[in-house]
Design a protein around this motif. Structure first.
Motif, PDB file in Angstrom:
ATOM      1  N   UNK A   1      -6.949  22.498  -7.769  1.00 23.82           N
ATOM      2  CA  UNK A   1      -6.793  22.233  -6.343  1.00 23.82           C
ATOM      3  C   UNK A   1      -7.996  21.465  -5.789  1.00 23.82           C
ATOM      4  N   UNK A   2      -9.154  21.673  -6.371  1.00 29.17           N
ATOM      5  CA  UNK A   2     -10.346  20.953  -5.920  1.00 29.17           C
ATOM      6  C   UNK A   2     -10.194  19.454  -6.155  1.00 29.17           C
ATOM      7  N   UNK A   3      -9.582  19.091  -7.273  1.00 25.74           N
ATOM      8  CA  UNK A   3      -9.353  17.671  -7.564  1.00 25.74           C
ATOM      9  C   UNK A   3      -8.377  17.080  -6.557  1.00 25.74           C
ATOM     10  N   UNK A   4      -7.310  17.803  -6.260  1.00 22.32           N
ATOM     11  CA  UNK A   4      -6.332  17.320  -5.283  1.00 22.32           C
ATOM     12  C   UNK A   4      -6.974  17.144  -3.916  1.00 22.32           C
ATOM     13  N   UNK A   5      -7.891  18.052  -3.546  1.00 21.70           N
ATOM     14  CA  UNK A   5      -8.578  17.931  -2.264  1.00 21.70           C
ATOM     15  C   UNK A   5      -9.431  16.658  -2.204  1.00 21.70           C
ATOM     16  N   UNK A   6     -10.058  16.298  -3.317  1.00 20.46           N
ATOM     17  CA  UNK A   6     -10.844  15.065  -3.351  1.00 20.46           C
ATOM     18  C   UNK A   6      -9.942  13.839  -3.202  1.00 20.46           C
ATOM     19  N   UNK A   7      -8.694  13.981  -3.624  1.00 22.03           N
ATOM     20  CA  UNK A   7      -7.748  12.861  -3.607  1.00 22.03           C
ATOM     21  C   UNK A   7      -7.012  12.720  -2.279  1.00 22.03           C
ATOM     22  N   UNK A   8      -7.018  13.777  -1.465  1.00 20.19           N
ATOM     23  CA  UNK A   8      -6.126  13.881  -0.300  1.00 20.19           C
ATOM     24  C   UNK A   8      -6.246  12.708   0.660  1.00 20.19           C
ATOM     25  N   UNK A   9      -7.462  12.319   1.012  1.00 20.81           N
ATOM     26  CA  UNK A   9      -7.650  11.286   2.035  1.00 20.81           C
ATOM     27  C   UNK A   9      -7.999   9.924   1.438  1.00 20.81           C
ATOM     28  N   UNK A  10      -7.591   9.677   0.197  1.00 23.66           N
ATOM     29  CA  UNK A  10      -7.897   8.394  -0.442  1.00 23.66           C
ATOM     30  C   UNK A  10      -7.235   7.234   0.285  1.00 23.66           C
ATOM     31  N   UNK A  11      -6.058   7.446   0.812  1.00 23.31           N
ATOM     32  CA  UNK A  11      -5.366   6.424   1.607  1.00 23.31           C
ATOM     33  C   UNK A  11      -4.291   7.118   2.426  1.00 23.31           C
ATOM     34  N   UNK A  12      -3.747   6.411   3.414  1.00 25.06           N
ATOM     35  CA  UNK A  12      -2.683   7.001   4.230  1.00 25.06           C
ATOM     36  C   UNK A  12      -1.449   7.260   3.390  1.00 25.06           C
ATOM     37  N   UNK A  13      -1.148   6.368   2.438  1.00 24.47           N
ATOM     38  CA  UNK A  13       0.030   6.557   1.587  1.00 24.47           C
ATOM     39  C   UNK A  13      -0.111   7.814   0.736  1.00 24.47           C
ATOM     40  N   UNK A  14      -1.315   8.047   0.213  1.00 25.08           N
ATOM     41  CA  UNK A  14      -1.552   9.241  -0.586  1.00 25.08           C
ATOM     42  C   UNK A  14      -1.411  10.495   0.283  1.00 25.08           C
ATOM     43  N   UNK A  15      -1.978  10.460   1.468  1.00 29.24           N
ATOM     44  CA  UNK A  15      -1.866  11.610   2.373  1.00 29.24           C
ATOM     45  C   UNK A  15      -0.399  11.903   2.676  1.00 29.24           C
ATOM     46  N   UNK A  16       0.399  10.865   2.897  1.00 28.72           N
ATOM     47  CA  UNK A  16       1.815  11.078   3.186  1.00 28.72           C
ATOM     48  C   UNK A  16       2.519  11.777   2.027  1.00 28.72           C
ATOM     49  N   UNK A  17       2.149  11.426   0.798  1.00 31.73           N
ATOM     50  CA  UNK A  17       2.791  12.064  -0.354  1.00 31.73           C
ATOM     51  C   UNK A  17       2.443  13.545  -0.419  1.00 31.73           C
ATOM     52  N   UNK A  18       1.181  13.864  -0.147  1.00 36.55           N
ATOM     53  CA  UNK A  18       0.819  15.285  -0.120  1.00 36.55           C
ATOM     54  C   UNK A  18       1.489  16.009   1.047  1.00 36.55           C
ATOM     55  N   UNK A  19       1.618  15.339   2.180  1.00 34.61           N
ATOM     56  CA  UNK A  19       2.242  15.974   3.337  1.00 34.61           C
ATOM     57  C   UNK A  19       3.724  16.236   3.092  1.00 34.61           C
ATOM     58  N   UNK A  20       4.370  15.375   2.322  1.00 32.65           N
ATOM     59  CA  UNK A  20       5.802  15.534   2.051  1.00 32.65           C
ATOM     60  C   UNK A  20       6.075  16.688   1.090  1.00 32.65           C
ATOM     61  N   UNK A  21       5.038  17.134   0.378  1.00 31.12           N
ATOM     62  CA  UNK A  21       5.182  18.191  -0.633  1.00 31.12           C
ATOM     63  C   UNK A  21       4.855  19.546  -0.012  1.00 31.12           C
ATOM     64  N   UNK A  22       5.570  20.587  -0.417  1.00 30.67           N
ATOM     65  CA  UNK A  22       5.182  21.911   0.065  1.00 30.67           C
ATOM     66  C   UNK A  22       4.040  22.452  -0.791  1.00 30.67           C
ATOM     67  N   UNK A  23       3.258  23.327  -0.210  1.00 32.35           N
ATOM     68  CA  UNK A  23       2.045  23.801  -0.868  1.00 32.35           C
ATOM     69  C   UNK A  23       2.340  24.570  -2.149  1.00 32.35           C
ATOM     70  N   UNK A  24       3.413  25.339  -2.187  1.00 28.96           N
ATOM     71  CA  UNK A  24       3.727  26.111  -3.383  1.00 28.96           C
ATOM     72  C   UNK A  24       4.026  25.193  -4.565  1.00 28.96           C
ATOM     73  N   UNK A  25       4.773  24.128  -4.308  1.00 34.59           N
ATOM     74  CA  UNK A  25       5.056  23.161  -5.366  1.00 34.59           C
ATOM     75  C   UNK A  25       3.761  22.556  -5.904  1.00 34.59           C
ATOM     76  N   UNK A  26       2.858  22.194  -5.013  1.00 35.34           N
ATOM     77  CA  UNK A  26       1.577  21.646  -5.446  1.00 35.34           C
ATOM     78  C   UNK A  26       0.795  22.669  -6.268  1.00 35.34           C
ATOM     79  N   UNK A  27       0.723  23.906  -5.797  1.00 39.31           N
ATOM     80  CA  UNK A  27      -0.023  24.940  -6.526  1.00 39.31           C
ATOM     81  C   UNK A  27       0.503  25.076  -7.960  1.00 39.31           C
ATOM     82  N   UNK A  28       1.820  25.102  -8.095  1.00 39.87           N
ATOM     83  CA  UNK A  28       2.405  25.291  -9.419  1.00 39.87           C
ATOM     84  C   UNK A  28       2.206  24.066 -10.311  1.00 39.87           C
ATOM     85  N   UNK A  29       2.297  22.877  -9.728  1.00 39.78           N
ATOM     86  CA  UNK A  29       2.066  21.680 -10.534  1.00 39.78           C
ATOM     87  C   UNK A  29       0.605  21.574 -10.970  1.00 39.78           C
ATOM     88  N   UNK A  30      -0.296  22.169 -10.191  1.00 37.77           N
ATOM     89  CA  UNK A  30      -1.708  22.182 -10.550  1.00 37.77           C
ATOM     90  C   UNK A  30      -2.039  23.317 -11.511  1.00 37.77           C
TER      91      UNK A  30
END
Length: 549
Positions: A147-176
């Motif tokens: 999750x720390x790596x994903x946090x470093x990636x979160x604000x890399x660009x608006x497009x990247x932020x949108x992709x994280x925003x479109x995902x629910x947190x549980x899905x992200x946790x499990x993929x990580x």
């Protein structure tokens, strides 16, 4: 000379603009403060009977009540500056520890992180809590590393932020590959009382912002303190409102709802705001309005846009914001016939079937407000402990009767944490429901939330759910500091763009906003390296695995 016209140093007169602030939470008071101190005439209205905090909220038996127990975290520089400006001393408790309880007993204790040696984040947090998790194995704790790596990636660009925003947190946790125990025993309860929903219903982007701001930005980011006596409204809002009314002629209209905003024929300038009295139902009009600050949630926004068709057509983003969902809250206060010793004054319940899917907290007010215990009992004799408990995501809980909710606490939840509660008897109780009262940051909701500056130049938005654009602040989530700062920035926007003018031009100044502490060097370096590596790779269609779909 009209009362609103005042001569400046050259002898010329400048008519003071009139701004209406709708909503008297932290955002509304922030906007009112900034506008009043800039010399703008301000009317603030809210549905609560006394938004100024002068009249305490009480129960039918005369005891004090507060809707929700809210903490003040380490990185609240602007609220801290407000207390200093108002000359308020010893308003807050010391920073306190917090405990997390499950049906198995004590799960973890969050210490006061600032008490120990300060180490780089997240090493400092890991070392400070190495013995504080009572059941969660070390391997499960370390599984959060991805999750720390994903946090470093979160604000890399608006497009990247949108992709994280479109995902629910549980899905992200499990993929990580975060372990299910780490999710269920730590992240889920934290989110249920931090963003008030389980991870499967929350934006991964907003979830990471919250966890970073409160837990990972610095070792002591999670350190929190509380109001030492009475309530937030009495201690902080009342002296602020008194000053603004006395020194700046702020007009406060309590028990009043805004029902519509009306535009001039050009469709761009405001003309008036329609109102309705909560108690009498009588309609009214506030005329000569130059600007409006919408310091409301989605429910209030939806109702206001329904009555303001011209504004809705001119600023469709406000209609979109009003369509967002919100979360139900139930607040309970219990007065007991004896003192119950509890190790930590702030506590969180998780994974109890009795919660019916909600998150819940309980606070020992007799510990937090030790020097003011008589006030907790109104005009009745002090008998024992006083407990404030709040249920979030509480739709199912709210359907129970008041007595069933109290029984849930006294017979099922509290004794599981501290067996001594079994012997205690409730001598007075208060249960209040607040449907759709806090924002829901659901997946994909970020760009549906209202912007600070709207398509209607004289209308701005303020609140912890508002997108602040270039004025974005470090505080995230459902946060008093963020709401207050957004109110200041909403007012500053009106001043900066010349939408409102003061009676004396020299006073037409913007309110300072204090930034939170800078990110630590290792975080800045990690973000920079991530960007250097991932931007070129994305040009070839290569993404982090959790963003590949």
């Amino acid at each position: 000379m009209p009362e609103s016209a005042k001569p400046d140093a050259s002898g010329a007169s400048h008519a003071s603009s009139h701004a209406v602030v709708i909503g008297a939470g932290w955002a509304g008071w922030g906007a009112a403060k900034a506008l009043c101190e800039a010399g703008v005439r301000v009317t603030l209205l809210d549905g609560m009977a006394d938004p100024t905090g002068t009249t305490p909220l009480t129960t039918s038996s005369g005891k004090p009540f507060e809707a929700g127990t809210r903490g003040f975290w380490k990185d609240y520089p602007n609220i801290n500056a407000l207390t200093a400006e108002l000359g308020l001393k010893e308003v807050f408790t010391d920073f306190t520890s917090s405990a997390f309880w499950s049906p198995e007993g004590l799960e973890a204790t969050a210490p006061v992180f600032g008490d120990g040696p300060q180490l780089p984040s997240p090493l400092g947090q890991a070392f400070a809590t190495i013995n504080n998790f009572k059941r969660l194995p070390v391997a499960d704790r370390f599984s959060i590393a991805g999750l720390l790596v994903a946090m470093l990636d979160l604000h890399r660009s608006e497009a990247v932020f949108r992709r994280y925003d479109a995902m629910d947190a549980l899905t992200l946790f499990r993929q990580l590959k975060i372990s299910e125990r780490m999710i269920d025993e730590f992240l889920r309860p934290i989110l249920l009382v931090g963003l008030f929903k389980p991870p499967e219903e929350l934006s991964a982007a907003v979830t990471m912002e919250l966890l970073y701001y409160y837990a990972l930005a610095h070792q002591d980011s999670f350190d929190v303190r509380w109001i030492k006596a009475k309530s937030i409204a009495e201690q902080l809002i009342a002296p602020l409102s008194e000053r603004l009314q006395r020194q700046h002629q702020l007009q406060v209209m309590g028990g009043t709802l805004a029902t519509a905003m009306h535009l001039e024929p050009d469709g761009q300038r405001l003309a008036s705001v329609s109102t309705r009295s909560v108690t009498t139902g009588r309609d009214g009009v506030i005329d000569a309005v130059d600007a409006v600050v919408l310091a409301v949630g989605s429910k209030g926004m939806r109702a206001l846009m329904a009555g303001s068709p011209a504004c809705a057509a001119a600023a469709p983003e406000l209609v979109t914001a009003g369509a967002l969902d919100a979360i139900d809250v139930v607040s309970v206060r219990l007065w007991l016939d004896r003192y119950v010793p509890v190790a930590d004054p702030a506590n969180v319940f998780s994974r109890f079937s009795a919660l019916r899917g909600s998150g819940a907290t309980f606070f020992m007010l007799d510990q937090l407000q030790q020097g003011d215990q008589a006030a907790l009992w109104g005009d009745q004799p002090v008998q024992g402990s006083v407990i404030a408990s709040d249920f979030y995501n509480a739709t199912a809980i709210a359907e129970l009767s008041d007595q069933a909710i109290v029984d849930c606490l006294m017979q099922e939840l509290l004794p599981m944490a501290v067996p001594a509660f079994k012997a205690a008897r409730v001598v007075d109780q208060e249960v209040r429901r607040y449907p759709a009262s806090v924002s829901l940051f659901s997946p994909g909701s970020f760009h549906q939330r209202p912007p600070l500056e709207t398509s209607l130049a004289p209308v701005v938005c303020a609140g912890d759910w508002v997108r602040m654009g270039s004025r974005e602040f470090g505080a995230k989530g459902l946060c008093q500091e963020r709401a207050y700062v957004c109110g200041l920035e909403a007012a500053n926007s009106l001043l900066r763009r010349g939408i409102v003018q003061s009676g004396a031009a020299a006073r037409n100044r913007r309110h300072p906003v204090i930034p939170i502490r800078a990110d630590e060097p290792q975080v800045l370096l990690g973000r920079a390296l991530n960007k250097v590596v991932m931007d070129p790779l994305e040009g070839f269609g290569i993404r982090w695995p959790w963003l590949a779909s």
